[in-house]
Design an enzyme around this catalytic site. Structure first.
Site, short mmCIF file in Angstrom:
data_model
loop_
_atom_site.label_atom_id
_atom_site.label_comp_id
_atom_site.label_asym_id
_atom_site.label_seq_id
_atom_site.Cartn_x
_atom_site.Cartn_y
_atom_site.Cartn_z
N SER A 17 0.80 -1.23 0.00
CA SER A 17 0.00 0.00 0.00
C SER A 17 0.83 1.27 0.00
CB SER A 17 -0.96 0.02 1.19
OG SER A 17 -0.27 0.35 2.37
N SER A 141 15.44 -6.98 1.16
CA SER A 141 16.16 -6.83 2.42
C SER A 141 16.57 -5.37 2.55
CB SER A 141 17.36 -7.79 2.42
OG SER A 141 18.10 -7.64 3.60
N TYR A 155 16.34 -3.96 13.54
CA TYR A 155 16.05 -3.97 12.09
C TYR A 155 17.04 -4.91 11.38
CZ TYR A 155 15.28 -2.13 7.35
OH TYR A 155 15.00 -2.00 6.00
N LYS A 159 16.68 -8.26 9.02
CA LYS A 159 17.18 -8.32 7.63
C LYS A 159 18.32 -9.32 7.48
CE LYS A 159 14.39 -5.25 5.69
NZ LYS A 159 13.25 -5.70 4.88
#
Ligand code: NAP
Length: 283
Positions: A17, A141, A155, A159
């Site tokens: 979105s 990634s 984070y 990843k």
């Protein structure tokens, strides 16, 4: 194997979105491809695509952590389009805090979205790609999946996990003709550095002024990032059209520079530890 270009290919894109996902879906629809696009809000997704024909779009509202919902979404994609060619695990969000400030809930939510969610999609999609003996899996990634900085521990944990899984998967899929790419963008001008996409800890510790300053700097960077999501989405389509390419595809000159610095630092670090590493074998 490159996906067929004579007929519309079917793409499955998560987190569609906003940002890179939305731009990718827009370009795919403009090309006349079939697109199954997941979002937590199909209303927001459709609003973002108001200026493009959505005739070939299957909007799928779901929570990627719900494995049964993901299975149904992939089944619905096959039912509607009759094939599945390219899977893009794109959904993700940022988080900026020291390790000490990161709550248990924050850790679980990040890994749910970036690892469990991607894994759910792959578990549902792989049997179809494997039996078709073609297709392309593209996991979005980050350069922070190859290197990291203070404040980006959670984070990067997500990843790096995605990178590790993707690299193993690439080896597993090779014999089935399914290609795997890990895309590692640098800073791109999406919603990524806005409130809602960049999550902060509920409680902070005074000992980390440098991370607070970096947080402010990142919000200030919004709108000035080097990476152009239009070019990024186009590059991702190019990767699938080529059906080959490097396992680690960096996007952005900043990403390339961070990667080079990481390679140099890792090489130096491995060599620093070489003498000790050589002492632990059975003799
Ligand atoms: P964005 O504009 O914030 O869009 C992120 C997308 O991920 C949204 O469309 C959203 O999907 C989904 N998402 C965000 N939080 C989620 C959550 N808690 N649960 C499920 N889905 C969630 O950011 P973007 O830059 O396009 O990010 C796309 C991908 O690129 C991410 O994986 C990101 O980590 C990666 N990336 C971005 C940058 C950058 O600088 N922009 C750099 C490196 C890597 P819905 O709202 O539709 O569900």
């Amino acid at each position: 194997m490159p996906y067929p270009t004579a007929t519309p290919a079917t793409w499955f894109v998560t987190g569609a979105s906003r940002g890179l996902g939305l731009e990718l879906v827009r370009q795919l629809l403009e090309r006349g491809e079939n697109v199954a696009a997941t979002s937590r809000s199909t209303e927001r997704l459709l609003a973002g695509l108001a200026d493009v024909s959505t005739e070939n779009l299957e909007p799928l509202e779901l929570d990627l952590v719900d494995g049964a919902a993901v299975d149904s979404a992939v089944a619905r994609t096959l039912e509607r389009f009759g094939s599945l060619d390219v899977v893009v695990n794109n959904a993700g969000y940022g988080y900026l805090a020291s390790v000490e400030e990161t709550s248990d809930d924050d850790v679980r939510q990040m890994l749910d979205v970036q690892v469990v969610g991607a894994w759910n999609v792959l578990r549902a999609a792989i049997p179809h790609l494997r039996t078709a003996r073609s297709g392309h899996i593209i996991n979005i990634s980050s350069i922070l999946g190859l290197t990291t900085l203070p404040g980006w521990g959670l984070y990067s944990a997500g990843k790096f996990a995605l990178n590790g899984m993707s690299e193993a998967l690439a080896g597993e899929m090779a014999e089935f003709g399914v290609h795997v790419s890990i895309v590692e963008p640098g800073y791109f001008r999406t919603s990524f550095l806005t409130t809602g996409s960049l999550v902060l800890p509920a409680a902070t510790v005074d000992a980390y002024p440098a991370i607070r300053e970096m947080t402010r700097n990142h919000f200030d960077l919004q709108g000035h990032q080097l990476g152009d999501p239009v070019k990024g989405a186009d590059a991702i389509i190019g990767i699938a059209l080529a059906g080959k390419g490097p396992l680690n595809q960096l996007l952005g000159s900043d990403s390339y520079q961070y990667a080079q610095a990481r390679i140099a630092a890792l090489t130096a670090d491995v060599e620093d530890g070489r003498a000790l590493a050589m002492t632990t074998d059975h003799t």
